[in-house]
Scaffold this motif. Structure first.
Motif, PDB file in Angstrom:
ATOM      1  N   ALA A   4      55.241  30.218  34.734  1.00 40.62           N
ATOM      2  CA  ALA A   4      56.533  29.720  34.308  1.00 40.62           C
ATOM      3  C   ALA A   4      57.328  29.164  35.300  1.00 40.62           C
ATOM      4  O   ALA A   4      57.947  28.356  35.259  1.00 40.62           O
ATOM      5  CB  ALA A   4      57.149  30.613  33.329  1.00 40.62           C
ATOM      6  N   TRP A   5      57.193  29.716  36.385  1.00 48.30           N
ATOM      7  CA  TRP A   5      57.993  29.263  37.810  1.00 48.30           C
ATOM      8  C   TRP A   5      57.590  27.791  38.125  1.00 48.30           C
ATOM      9  O   TRP A   5      58.152  27.445  39.249  1.00 48.30           O
ATOM     10  CB  TRP A   5      58.021  30.084  38.746  1.00 48.30           C
ATOM     11  N   ARG A   6      56.336  27.469  37.868  1.00 50.59           N
ATOM     12  CA  ARG A   6      55.689  26.338  38.190  1.00 50.59           C
ATOM     13  C   ARG A   6      55.687  25.851  39.790  1.00 50.59           C
ATOM     14  O   ARG A   6      56.210  25.146  40.178  1.00 50.59           O
ATOM     15  CB  ARG A   6      56.430  24.986  37.471  1.00 50.59           C
ATOM     16  N   TYR A  42      57.559  26.634  47.674  1.00 53.39           N
ATOM     17  CA  TYR A  42      57.334  25.773  46.354  1.00 53.39           C
ATOM     18  C   TYR A  42      55.910  24.987  46.708  1.00 53.39           C
ATOM     19  O   TYR A  42      55.995  24.462  47.677  1.00 53.39           O
ATOM     20  CB  TYR A  42      58.439  24.931  46.259  1.00 53.39           C
ATOM     21  N   ARG A  43      54.907  25.109  45.797  1.00 54.51           N
ATOM     22  CA  ARG A  43      53.816  24.604  46.105  1.00 54.51           C
ATOM     23  C   ARG A  43      53.587  23.360  44.987  1.00 54.51           C
ATOM     24  O   ARG A  43      54.018  23.686  43.975  1.00 54.51           O
ATOM     25  CB  ARG A  43      52.568  25.405  45.743  1.00 54.51           C
ATOM     26  N   PHE A  44      53.042  22.305  45.490  1.00 54.41           N
ATOM     27  CA  PHE A  44      53.065  20.873  44.728  1.00 54.41           C
ATOM     28  C   PHE A  44      52.096  20.147  45.187  1.00 54.41           C
ATOM     29  O   PHE A  44      51.544  20.164  46.311  1.00 54.41           O
ATOM     30  CB  PHE A  44      54.513  20.357  44.709  1.00 54.41           C
ATOM     31  N   LYS A  45      51.814  18.966  44.461  1.00 48.71           N
ATOM     32  CA  LYS A  45      51.135  17.894  44.806  1.00 48.71           C
ATOM     33  C   LYS A  45      51.827  16.610  45.298  1.00 48.71           C
ATOM     34  O   LYS A  45      52.784  16.306  44.693  1.00 48.71           O
ATOM     35  CB  LYS A  45      50.166  17.670  43.801  1.00 48.71           C
ATOM     36  N   VAL A  46      51.238  16.112  46.296  1.00 45.61           N
ATOM     37  CA  VAL A  46      51.799  14.784  46.822  1.00 45.61           C
ATOM     38  C   VAL A  46      50.818  13.923  47.066  1.00 45.61           C
ATOM     39  O   VAL A  46      49.937  14.039  47.776  1.00 45.61           O
ATOM     40  CB  VAL A  46      52.738  14.796  47.934  1.00 45.61           C
ATOM     41  N   TYR A  47      50.592  12.816  46.316  1.00 49.40           N
ATOM     42  CA  TYR A  47      49.540  11.496  46.404  1.00 49.40           C
ATOM     43  C   TYR A  47      48.376  12.353  46.166  1.00 49.40           C
ATOM     44  O   TYR A  47      47.545  12.212  47.114  1.00 49.40           O
ATOM     45  CB  TYR A  47      49.749  10.955  47.621  1.00 49.40           C
ATOM     46  N   GLY A  48      48.375  13.365  45.487  1.00 51.92           N
ATOM     47  CA  GLY A  48      46.754  13.996  45.121  1.00 51.92           C
ATOM     48  C   GLY A  48      46.615  15.328  46.201  1.00 51.92           C
ATOM     49  O   GLY A  48      45.657  15.989  46.005  1.00 51.92           O
ATOM     50  N   ALA A  49      47.271  15.456  47.212  1.00 52.13           N
ATOM     51  CA  ALA A  49      47.069  16.467  47.966  1.00 52.13           C
ATOM     52  C   ALA A  49      48.120  17.839  47.932  1.00 52.13           C
ATOM     53  O   ALA A  49      49.238  17.602  47.401  1.00 52.13           O
ATOM     54  CB  ALA A  49      47.409  15.865  49.679  1.00 52.13           C
ATOM     55  N   SER A  50      47.536  19.131  48.046  1.00 51.14           N
ATOM     56  CA  SER A  50      48.137  19.905  48.091  1.00 51.14           C
ATOM     57  C   SER A  50      49.289  20.204  49.101  1.00 51.14           C
ATOM     58  O   SER A  50      48.823  19.969  50.437  1.00 51.14           O
ATOM     59  CB  SER A  50      47.254  21.182  48.349  1.00 51.14           C
ATOM     60  N   LEU A  88      57.298  22.141  55.926  1.00 51.60           N
ATOM     61  CA  LEU A  88      56.591  21.363  54.988  1.00 51.60           C
ATOM     62  C   LEU A  88      55.335  21.428  55.504  1.00 51.60           C
ATOM     63  O   LEU A  88      54.848  20.663  56.699  1.00 51.60           O
ATOM     64  CB  LEU A  88      57.410  20.066  54.760  1.00 51.60           C
ATOM     65  N   ALA A  89      54.211  21.587  54.840  1.00 53.02           N
ATOM     66  CA  ALA A  89      52.852  21.507  55.261  1.00 53.02           C
ATOM     67  C   ALA A  89      52.059  20.670  53.957  1.00 53.02           C
ATOM     68  O   ALA A  89      52.500  21.013  52.711  1.00 53.02           O
ATOM     69  CB  ALA A  89      52.091  22.810  55.472  1.00 53.02           C
TER      70      ALA A  89
END
Length: 92
Positions: A4-6, A42-50, A88-89
């Motif tokens: 739930a924390w996305r 915070y883990r997310f996708k940017v232009y399809g990359a992790s 940021l990685a």
């Protein structure tokens, strides 16, 4: 963290160091202290990359102390003040 924390994760660390002495004659006394470190990721996708964004606060309570370093040759190192960092990685 929970789904739930996305992608958000909280982290924390408490480091406790008991009283110590800086020489064999017990003349350099270092008092006991606790140091608190906290952070968030915070883990997310940017232009399809992790990607992973991480922010940390070390020594949250701004504890003043000295650390005893070394083996046979003792020396003192000042415990760093409160400090902030962010990274940021991304995997491309």
């Amino acid at each position: 963290g929970p789904a739930a924390w996305r992608g958000v994760t909280l982290e924390g660390q408490v480091e406790f160091n008991d009283r110590g002495y800086g020489n064999t004659l017990n003349r350099a006394d270092i008092p006991a202290r606790a140091v608190l470190n906290m952070g968030v990721r915070y883990r997310f996708k940017v232009y399809g990359a992790s990607a992973n964004l991480r922010a940390r606060v070390q020594n949250v309570t701004n504890t003043y102390s000295w650390d005893l370093m070394g083996g046979n040759n003792f020396f003192f190192q000042y415990l760093s003040q409160r400090r902030f960092s962010a990274t940021l990685a991304a995997d491309f």
